[in-house]
Design an enzyme around this catalytic site. Structure first.
Site, PDB file in Angstrom:
ATOM      1  N   ARG A   1      47.027 -17.072 -23.985  1.00  0.00           N
ATOM      2  CA  ARG A   1      45.769 -17.557 -24.540  1.00  0.00           C
ATOM      3  C   ARG A   1      45.706 -19.079 -24.578  1.00  0.00           C
ATOM      4  O   ARG A   1      44.630 -19.656 -24.726  1.00  0.00           O
ATOM      5  CB  ARG A   1      45.572 -16.995 -25.960  1.00  0.00           C
ATOM      6  CG  ARG A   1      45.431 -15.495 -25.994  1.00  0.00           C
ATOM      7  CD  ARG A   1      45.422 -14.967 -27.409  1.00  0.00           C
ATOM      8  NE  ARG A   1      44.229 -15.360 -28.135  1.00  0.00           N
ATOM      9  CZ  ARG A   1      43.074 -14.696 -28.130  1.00  0.00           C
ATOM     10  NH1 ARG A   1      42.962 -13.607 -27.390  1.00  0.00           N
ATOM     11  NH2 ARG A   1      42.041 -15.103 -28.827  1.00  0.00           N
TER      12      ARG A   1
ATOM     13  N   HIS B   1      26.091 -37.884   1.302  1.00  0.00           N
ATOM     14  CA  HIS B   1      25.254 -38.494   0.267  1.00  0.00           C
ATOM     15  C   HIS B   1      26.096 -39.092  -0.855  1.00  0.00           C
ATOM     16  O   HIS B   1      25.621 -39.234  -1.984  1.00  0.00           O
ATOM     17  CB  HIS B   1      24.277 -37.462  -0.297  1.00  0.00           C
ATOM     18  CG  HIS B   1      23.268 -36.992   0.708  1.00  0.00           C
ATOM     19  ND1 HIS B   1      22.188 -37.750   1.091  1.00  0.00           N
ATOM     20  CD2 HIS B   1      23.202 -35.851   1.437  1.00  0.00           C
ATOM     21  CE1 HIS B   1      21.478 -37.093   1.999  1.00  0.00           C
ATOM     22  NE2 HIS B   1      22.084 -35.930   2.228  1.00  0.00           N
TER      23      HIS B   1
ATOM     24  N   CYS C   1      44.161 -19.690 -29.652  1.00  0.00           N
ATOM     25  CA  CYS C   1      44.966 -19.306 -30.810  1.00  0.00           C
ATOM     26  C   CYS C   1      45.337 -17.832 -30.720  1.00  0.00           C
ATOM     27  O   CYS C   1      44.570 -17.018 -30.211  1.00  0.00           O
ATOM     28  CB  CYS C   1      44.272 -19.566 -32.142  1.00  0.00           C
ATOM     29  SG  CYS C   1      43.906 -21.284 -32.495  1.00  0.00           S
TER      30      CYS C   1
ATOM     31  N   TRP D   1      45.904 -23.539 -30.945  1.00  0.00           N
ATOM     32  CA  TRP D   1      45.290 -24.459 -29.999  1.00  0.00           C
ATOM     33  C   TRP D   1      44.509 -25.453 -30.835  1.00  0.00           C
ATOM     34  O   TRP D   1      43.568 -25.089 -31.524  1.00  0.00           O
ATOM     35  CB  TRP D   1      44.376 -23.696 -29.034  1.00  0.00           C
ATOM     36  CG  TRP D   1      43.883 -24.516 -27.880  1.00  0.00           C
ATOM     37  CD1 TRP D   1      44.522 -24.741 -26.695  1.00  0.00           C
ATOM     38  CD2 TRP D   1      42.617 -25.185 -27.783  1.00  0.00           C
ATOM     39  NE1 TRP D   1      43.743 -25.515 -25.876  1.00  0.00           N
ATOM     40  CE2 TRP D   1      42.576 -25.803 -26.506  1.00  0.00           C
ATOM     41  CE3 TRP D   1      41.524 -25.335 -28.630  1.00  0.00           C
ATOM     42  CZ2 TRP D   1      41.482 -26.559 -26.077  1.00  0.00           C
ATOM     43  CZ3 TRP D   1      40.438 -26.097 -28.205  1.00  0.00           C
ATOM     44  CH2 TRP D   1      40.423 -26.682 -26.946  1.00  0.00           C
TER      45      TRP D   1
ATOM     46  N   LYS E   1      42.934 -19.388 -22.623  1.00  0.00           N
ATOM     47  CA  LYS E   1      42.398 -18.285 -21.824  1.00  0.00           C
ATOM     48  C   LYS E   1      41.059 -17.809 -22.359  1.00  0.00           C
ATOM     49  O   LYS E   1      40.119 -17.586 -21.614  1.00  0.00           O
ATOM     50  CB  LYS E   1      43.403 -17.127 -21.823  1.00  0.00           C
ATOM     51  CG  LYS E   1      42.981 -15.933 -20.955  1.00  0.00           C
ATOM     52  CD  LYS E   1      42.942 -16.318 -19.506  1.00  0.00           C
ATOM     53  CE  LYS E   1      42.585 -15.149 -18.612  1.00  0.00           C
ATOM     54  NZ  LYS E   1      42.386 -15.569 -17.223  1.00  0.00           N
TER      55      LYS E   1
ATOM     56  N   LYS F   1      40.497 -24.549  -9.620  1.00  0.00           N
ATOM     57  CA  LYS F   1      41.861 -24.009  -9.696  1.00  0.00           C
ATOM     58  C   LYS F   1      42.895 -25.129  -9.550  1.00  0.00           C
ATOM     59  O   LYS F   1      43.894 -25.162 -10.263  1.00  0.00           O
ATOM     60  CB  LYS F   1      42.085 -22.951  -8.597  1.00  0.00           C
ATOM     61  CG  LYS F   1      41.382 -21.639  -8.822  1.00  0.00           C
ATOM     62  CD  LYS F   1      42.024 -20.753  -9.865  1.00  0.00           C
ATOM     63  CE  LYS F   1      41.401 -20.845 -11.224  1.00  0.00           C
ATOM     64  NZ  LYS F   1      40.009 -20.590 -11.391  1.00  0.00           N
TER      65      LYS F   1
ATOM     66  N   ASN G   1      42.172 -18.259 -36.533  1.00  0.00           N
ATOM     67  CA  ASN G   1      41.635 -18.613 -35.223  1.00  0.00           C
ATOM     68  C   ASN G   1      40.153 -18.911 -35.404  1.00  0.00           C
ATOM     69  O   ASN G   1      39.425 -18.107 -35.976  1.00  0.00           O
ATOM     70  CB  ASN G   1      41.832 -17.448 -34.239  1.00  0.00           C
ATOM     71  CG  ASN G   1      41.266 -17.750 -32.859  1.00  0.00           C
ATOM     72  OD1 ASN G   1      40.899 -18.873 -32.554  1.00  0.00           O
ATOM     73  ND2 ASN G   1      41.203 -16.723 -32.022  1.00  0.00           N
ATOM     74  N   GLY G   2      39.693 -20.074 -34.925  1.00  0.00           N
ATOM     75  CA  GLY G   2      38.280 -20.409 -35.061  1.00  0.00           C
ATOM     76  C   GLY G   2      38.097 -21.784 -35.665  1.00  0.00           C
ATOM     77  O   GLY G   2      39.016 -22.604 -35.721  1.00  0.00           O
TER      78      GLY G   2
ATOM     79  N   GLU H   1      35.104 -23.387  -7.047  1.00  0.00           N
ATOM     80  CA  GLU H   1      36.165 -22.613  -7.677  1.00  0.00           C
ATOM     81  C   GLU H   1      37.538 -23.072  -7.184  1.00  0.00           C
ATOM     82  O   GLU H   1      38.490 -23.176  -7.972  1.00  0.00           O
ATOM     83  CB  GLU H   1      35.967 -21.123  -7.401  1.00  0.00           C
ATOM     84  CG  GLU H   1      37.079 -20.208  -7.890  1.00  0.00           C
ATOM     85  CD  GLU H   1      37.279 -20.223  -9.399  1.00  0.00           C
ATOM     86  OE1 GLU H   1      38.312 -19.701  -9.847  1.00  0.00           O
ATOM     87  OE2 GLU H   1      36.429 -20.774 -10.125  1.00  0.00           O
TER      88      GLU H   1
ATOM     89  N   GLU I   1      42.945 -27.245 -12.721  1.00  0.00           N
ATOM     90  CA  GLU I   1      43.466 -26.535 -13.882  1.00  0.00           C
ATOM     91  C   GLU I   1      44.983 -26.488 -13.920  1.00  0.00           C
ATOM     92  O   GLU I   1      45.586 -26.663 -14.980  1.00  0.00           O
ATOM     93  CB  GLU I   1      42.930 -25.098 -13.909  1.00  0.00           C
ATOM     94  CG  GLU I   1      41.485 -24.967 -14.343  1.00  0.00           C
ATOM     95  CD  GLU I   1      41.045 -23.512 -14.344  1.00  0.00           C
ATOM     96  OE1 GLU I   1      40.377 -23.101 -15.303  1.00  0.00           O
ATOM     97  OE2 GLU I   1      41.354 -22.783 -13.377  1.00  0.00           O
TER      98      GLU I   1
END
Length: 615
Positions: free
Chosen positions: A27, A511, A2, A75, A610, A492, A101-102, A488, A495
């Site tokens: 964000r 395995h 947000c 968001w 973000k 990426k 926001n929250g 990582e 995402e």
């Protein structure tokens, strides 16, 4: 997540707020809205979609005049992304309007009580409940807006950053913070309100960052009035001079922030060790460590808490601390840490890692660690952020603003800071000879140049990306220091391209994951000549015998893997513990190019934010 923007002053509020919302797009969000006060009434426009959608709608739907306004990018948490659930939200009377926001965790109980008192609700959001609670308090207690906000916030459970406007008090905006960041920019007879400083950096270099449980009344022609929400105690605003500059938050010559930030890594790493890595003197100088050296040297163990990319940086640090400094390390998901009743003692050091310094799960882990008596050290990028304030000491990465939602330079600069700490502790503990210590310092100083060389693989990586852009799955393999790099790299790709990808230790392939390998499965293998090289070559042979497509990241001059792999990307040679700083570069580029070729929004991937400021 947000984004909050507000303005009160003498300028036209609309362009200030709209440009501010565009600056906060990084964000992550799914809808946007704006409210302007024209001197008589509030004009509201909001929509599902992007800020550009809001711009087009508002410019056709509402008058754009007025020198007071608030804007928001949402968001979704409570309620699906749609026009109705978008912020700002009115109170039932239409006199109050809010952005938030929250999360208000007890909103349902409050909503039921307000419903009994005759309130109705148009949206599914907790935010509309909050603005009506404020209105109810204001009427019932017969108080002004600021006091009503304070009383209402003492009745809610959760996290928030809010800005509230009352049509009956048109010369002020009331703001408050708990858990979510909020900054007030101080200009010449004007104030700016935002989730961070980027929306107002071109107007003023002076800002006040609210602390948790603080609220402020921002009034035209008067100084900021700051109070504690819990007990109404007067607080005194600390005006900080911003270090940010406009060029840092613009894309410049690059098509996307992500690509810009990938290419910024040589300078970002250099900025991270600048003033700390003193090769000529043979020392590492870090005030946060120097002043608390005994805490680290006497620690029974180090616990690293982080989320996402920062967690992967923590995994690299586990190898570095244990290998070089011989200190036991545990790496924990901050989002799980507080919920499993962890064993923490006063003899533990907890290192909390976060790019934004506002990650709610990591902040919760910090709180728990402090309650248990542990010493908490923060590693973050944003000066004045919550983690910087809540930890006992810490170190900034100095990476500069990272706008792309998918972290790149955060990863390498976090590893750089953690490597400096590990090297310093190793030297203090006597684990290193002076000559070996100097070798590490010299090689770390050379890493930016070697990252620049790794970036030269970009044209080759783009060709490889074109061949695999339509893949549905992908496997990343690495050993030792490069196992976290495999994780990582897979993150990426997930995402920003939305391709399913998994990272594994190369030895674990047989395995289970080996069952997935066929001629349709690209496998990215990190196979540098340092650390278990022959074992990785064996893994590559196992993939080849099952017709898997092999993309190998190897050390310059490698011949053995070149004969086995379908594609080879060469990177410069370095010390084993420093290889993650280099091997991650082609993986970042690969994800970027595949995502672009698939038509994805690399800077604002779907469903992601973000700065994750809710748990």
């Amino acid at each position: 997540m947000c984004g909050i923007v507000g303005y009160i002053g003498k300028k036209d509020a609309y362009p200030v707020i709209m440009k501010g919302l565009q600056r906060l797009e990084y964000r992550g969000y799914d809808s946007a809205g704006i409210a302007l006060f024209d001197g008589n009434k509030i004009n509201l426009s909001k929509t599902k979609g992007k800020v550009q959608d809001l711009k087009e709608r508002s410019e056709s739907d509402i008058p754009l005049n007025g020198s007071v306004g608030i804007g928001h990018t949402r968001w979704a948490t409570h309620g699906v992304p749609n026009d109705v659930n978008s912020h700002p939200h009115y109170s039932n009377s239409g006199n109050l309007i809010i952005i938030h926001n929250g999360i208000i965790e007890n909103y349902e109980a409050i909503k039921q009580e307000l419903t009994k008192r005759g309130y109705t609700f148009k949206s599914d959001t907790d935010t509309e409940v909050l603005v009506n609670l404020i209105e109810e308090v204001k009427k019932k207690e017969n108080v002004l807006l600021g006091k009503a906000v304070q009383i209402a916030l003492n009745q809610v459970v959760g996290a928030y950053a809010i800005a509230v406007f009352d049509i009956e008090k048109p010369d002020e905006i009331v703001v408050a913070k708990l858990g979510s960041p909020l900054a007030i920019g101080i200009g010449e007879d004007e104030f700016f309100i935002a989730s961070d400083a980027s929306p107002f950096i071109e107007y003023t270099n002076n800002a006040v960052y609210l602390e948790d449980q603080e609220m402020a009344i921002v009034r035209l022609g008067k100084e900021i009035k700051l109070r504690k929400i819990k007990n109404d105690a007067i607080a005194y605003p600390l005006v900080q001079e911003l270090q940010l500059n406009l060029e840092e938050i613009e894309k410049g010559m690059y098509d996307h922030f992500m690509l810009k930030e990938i290419y910024e890594q040589p300078s970002a790493i250099k900025d991270t060790y600048r003033g700390r890595l003193l090769v000529d003197q043979g020392i590492i100088k870090m005030s946060g460590i120097d002043q608390n050296l005994e805490k680290f040297l006497n620690a029974n163990r180090i616990i690293i808490v982080a989320c996402g990319t920062s967690w992967h940086a923590g995994l690299v640090a586990e190898y570095i601390f244990e290998d070089l400094a011989r200190i036991p390390v545990e790496v924990e998901y901050a989002s799980e840490f507080r919920y499993r009743n962890p064993v923490i003692t006063e003899n533990d050091v907890v290192i909390a890692i976060s790019q934004s310094g506002e990650t709610a799960d990591t902040l919760a882990a910090i709180k728990l660690a402090k309650e248990k008596g542990a010493y908490v050290f923060g590693v973050c990028n944003v000066v004045g952020s919550s983690i910087a304030r809540e930890t006992h000491a810490g170190a900034y990465t100095h990476a500069g603003p990272e706008i792309g939602v998918a972290s790149t330079k955060a990863f390498t600069t976090q590893i750089t800071v953690l490597t400096l700490i590990a090297l310093k502790l190793a030297k203090e503990k006597g684990e290193f000879s002076q000559s070996r210590f100097h070798e590490f310092l010299s090689e770390l100083e050379n890493i930016p140049r070697k990252v620049e060389i790794a970036l030269q693989s970009n044209p080759l990586v783009e060709i490889i990306a074109n061949e695999y852009k339509d893949s549905e799955n992908c496997l990343y393999l690495g050993r030792g220091y490069n196992f976290p790099v495999a994780l990582e790299g897979a993150l990426k790709l997930k995402e920003i391209s939305y391709i399913h990808a998994e990272g594994y230790p190369a030895a674990e392939m047989k395995h289970g994951p080996i069952a997935l390998i066929d001629e349709q499965m690209p496998v990215i293998v990190i196979a540098t000549n340092k650390g278990h090289y022959e074992k990785v070559v064996s893994n590559i042979q196992e993939i080849k015998s099952r017709n898997g497509k092999i993309i190998a990241v190897v050390t310059e001059g490698d011949d053995q893997v070149k004969d086995l792999a379908d594609h080879v990307i060469e990177v410069p040679e370095t010390l084993e513990s420093l290889t993650p700083l280099i091997t991650t570069i082609p993986l970042q580029l690969l994800s970027y190019h595949i995502a672009i070729m698939r038509g994805c929004n690399v800077d604002q991937p779907r469903n992601l934010a973000k700065s994750v400021t809710v748990e």
